[in-house]
Design an enzyme around this catalytic site. Structure first.
Site, PDB file in Angstrom:
ATOM      1  N   HIS A 142      51.193  41.478  36.972  1.00 26.70           N
ATOM      2  CA  HIS A 142      49.769  41.553  36.666  1.00 26.70           C
ATOM      3  C   HIS A 142      49.589  42.349  35.380  1.00 26.70           C
ATOM      4  CE1 HIS A 142      45.451  41.696  37.385  1.00 26.70           C
ATOM      5  NE2 HIS A 142      45.513  42.922  36.884  1.00 26.70           N
ATOM      6  N   ARG A 180      29.742  46.675  40.442  1.00 23.03           N
ATOM      7  CA  ARG A 180      30.213  47.709  39.504  1.00 23.03           C
ATOM      8  C   ARG A 180      29.827  47.362  38.077  1.00 23.03           C
ATOM      9  NH1 ARG A 180      36.201  47.440  40.323  1.00 23.03           N
ATOM     10  NH2 ARG A 180      36.293  48.934  38.623  1.00 23.03           N
ATOM     11  N   SER A 186      40.700  47.489  43.167  1.00 23.87           N
ATOM     12  CA  SER A 186      40.283  46.131  42.806  1.00 23.87           C
ATOM     13  C   SER A 186      41.511  45.278  42.457  1.00 23.87           C
ATOM     14  CB  SER A 186      39.322  46.234  41.609  1.00 23.87           C
ATOM     15  OG  SER A 186      39.140  45.002  40.993  1.00 23.87           O
ATOM     16  N   LYS A 197      43.797  42.350  45.254  1.00 23.67           N
ATOM     17  CA  LYS A 197      44.076  40.944  44.945  1.00 23.67           C
ATOM     18  C   LYS A 197      45.579  40.680  44.943  1.00 23.67           C
ATOM     19  CE  LYS A 197      41.278  41.448  41.469  1.00 23.67           C
ATOM     20  NZ  LYS A 197      40.237  41.573  40.509  1.00 23.67           N
TER      21      LYS A 197
HETATM   22  N1  URA Z   1      40.632  44.145  36.580  1.00 17.24           N
HETATM   23  C1  URA Z   1      40.272  44.008  37.872  1.00 17.24           C
HETATM   24  O1  URA Z   1      40.654  43.053  38.543  1.00 17.24           O
HETATM   25  N2  URA Z   1      39.482  44.962  38.411  1.00 17.24           N
HETATM   26  C2  URA Z   1      39.046  46.033  37.714  1.00 17.24           C
HETATM   27  O2  URA Z   1      38.344  46.857  38.275  1.00 17.24           O
HETATM   28  C3  URA Z   1      39.422  46.158  36.370  1.00 17.24           C
HETATM   29  C4  URA Z   1      40.242  45.195  35.825  1.00 17.24           C
END
Ligand code: URA
Length: 435
Positions: free
Chosen positions: A82, A168, A183, A187
């Site tokens: 990521h 947010r 966050s 994922k």
């Molecule tokens: N990328 C994300 O998926 N979430 C965030 O809060 C910041 C960057």
């Protein structure tokens, strides 16, 4: 339990229990907790922070809020990467085939462009025929047989993050390390890979502005992943200048092909080798040096390039574009940008350059804007290079006549050139690795 008391507790800086955090996420998803109550709680989190225990609980509650991929069929071989987002970052297109050619399983879900940063999904869609959506069964079958697949992010993974992220975005609560960590990691955990390598970027084109902030974010995410049973490492990398020379969708695909063919050197190839080596080291439990030798061999032997061709073909893309990248349609307008003076380039503002590529048509200003896949920027000179007045420093590609003049002006304002006597020590691409 009452959400009012949970908000009050966090406002007073007291640590929340796992049950209170789960109660918040469940309530927010069901509608029992309103947007204004959620906004109050995340603002309290933003101001007072979260302990590692709280951040892990929040991440797990968000990861469990929707569908989760079960990668257990791949044993220890599943691996994901990521990047926290940048300009010219086409590393997934290069790293995934390298790692798959070495026997790992990469089941990757990627996003579209966001603001000034490009997205892997948009880049892949510039290849005619490439299917970004696969059924879950086809996705797993492809990863099993070929070792890799890259598809668009399904909205069913970590839906609590989707809802909270939108909140947010409009309540000035994006820049909070526990909220960003949970966050991203929710994922990644829902996507299921056993090993995860994070590329945490700092600098003008990134969410984190300093290497120190990026290191705190990276350590946070590595700890959360480990607390949830994943093998983790993080590379902290410089995003003051764009990565590689190409910015824009098909231009970036072409550059990725060049790297896999062993025809392109420099920062992009180096970062891809570093990330792929970290992934292989985690999966195979070998040293970084051993892993790096395997990765270099996968590029030099052409094995990784062959994997890219197989992958594009299996996912419906026209592989003749990979074999002969001059087939990609080109923009009707190509405009040179010339250096205004002689000297060394000391900075190239990645964020500004990302926005210029959007102006040229490579990204979206509104959510549903169409993308011009051929549009973008080919940089000819990068930070640290010496240039002479009048030399070409970039070529802008676009189909929008009315964008050209402003784009040239903006590009010149994104470049800082200083006097000819000054030589430059280049700052390292990789600031630190957390293993
Ligand atoms: N990328 C994300 O998926 N979430 C965030 O809060 C910041 C960057």
């Amino acid at each position: 339990m009452r959400i009012y008391d949970v908000i009050d507790k966090k406002r007073r800086g007291v640590e929340l229990t796992n049950e209170e955090i789960q109660f918040f996420i469940d309530g927010y998803m069901s509608g029992a907790v309103s947007d204004y109550q959620a906004a109050a709680l995340i603002m309290a989190i933003c101001i007072n922070g979260m302990t590692e225990k709280e951040t892990t609980a929040l991440t797990m509650s968000m990861a469990n809020s929707g569908e989760k991929a079960d990668m257990s069929v791949f044993g220890e071989l599943s691996v994901d990467k990521h990047s926290t987002g940048g300009v010219g970052d086409k590393t997934s297109l290069i790293v995934a085939p390298i790692v798959a050619s070495l026997g790992c399983k990469v089941a990757k879900m990627s996003g579209r462009g966001l603001g000034h940063t490009g997205g892997t999904v948009d880049k892949l869609e510039s290849i005619p025929g490439y299917k970004i959506a696969l059924s879950t069964a086809d996705f797993f079958a492809q990863v099993n047989e070929l070792g890799m697949a890259i598809v668009g992010q399904s909205g069913n993974f970590a839906p609590a993050d989707k809802k909270l992220y939108a909140l947010r975005d409009v309540t000035a609560t994006v820049e909070s390390i526990p909220l960003i960590s949970s966050s991203i990691m929710s994922k990644k955990l829902a996507a299921g890979a056993k090993s995860i390598v994070l590329d945490v970027k700092f600098g003008r084109g990134a969410f984190m502005h300093t290497p120190e902030e990026a290191e705190i974010l990276a350590s946070n995410m590595v700890r959360i992943g480990r607390n949830c049973g994943r093998r983790m490492s993080a590379v902290i990398t410089d995003m003051n200048s764009p990565l590689g020379y190409a910015i824009g969708n098909s231009l970036e695909v072409k550059e990725a092909i060049d790297v896999l063919r062993g025809e392109s050197y420099g920062d992009l190839r180096e970062i891809c080798i570093v990330l792929a080596s970290e992934m292989i080291a985690l999966v195979k439990n070998i040293s970084y040096e051993e892993s790096r030798a395997l990765v270099s061999e996968a590029i030099d032997s052409g094995k990784a390039y062959e994997k890219m061709k197989e992958w594009i073909a299996v996912q419906g893309g026209d592989v003749s574009y990979i074999v002969d990248s001059s087939l990609f349609p080109e923009s009707s307008i190509k405009v040179n940008v010339y250096a205004e003076k002689t000297g060394y380039i000391v900075s190239l503002d990645a964020q500004k350059i990302g926005f210029i590529s959007v102006m040229l048509g490579a990204g979206r200003l509104l959510k549903d804007d169409p993308i011009d896949y051929s549009a973008g920027i080919m940089m000819k000179k990068k930070t640290g290079d010496f240039v002479r007045e009048g030399e070409i420093i970039a070529v802008l590609h676009t189909n929008k006549h009315d964008a050209v003049n402003d784009a040239v002006k903006e590009y010149l304002s994104a470049v800082t050139i200083i006097g000819r006597q000054t030589s430059l020590a280049k700052s390292p691409l990789v600031y630190k690795t957390i293993r």
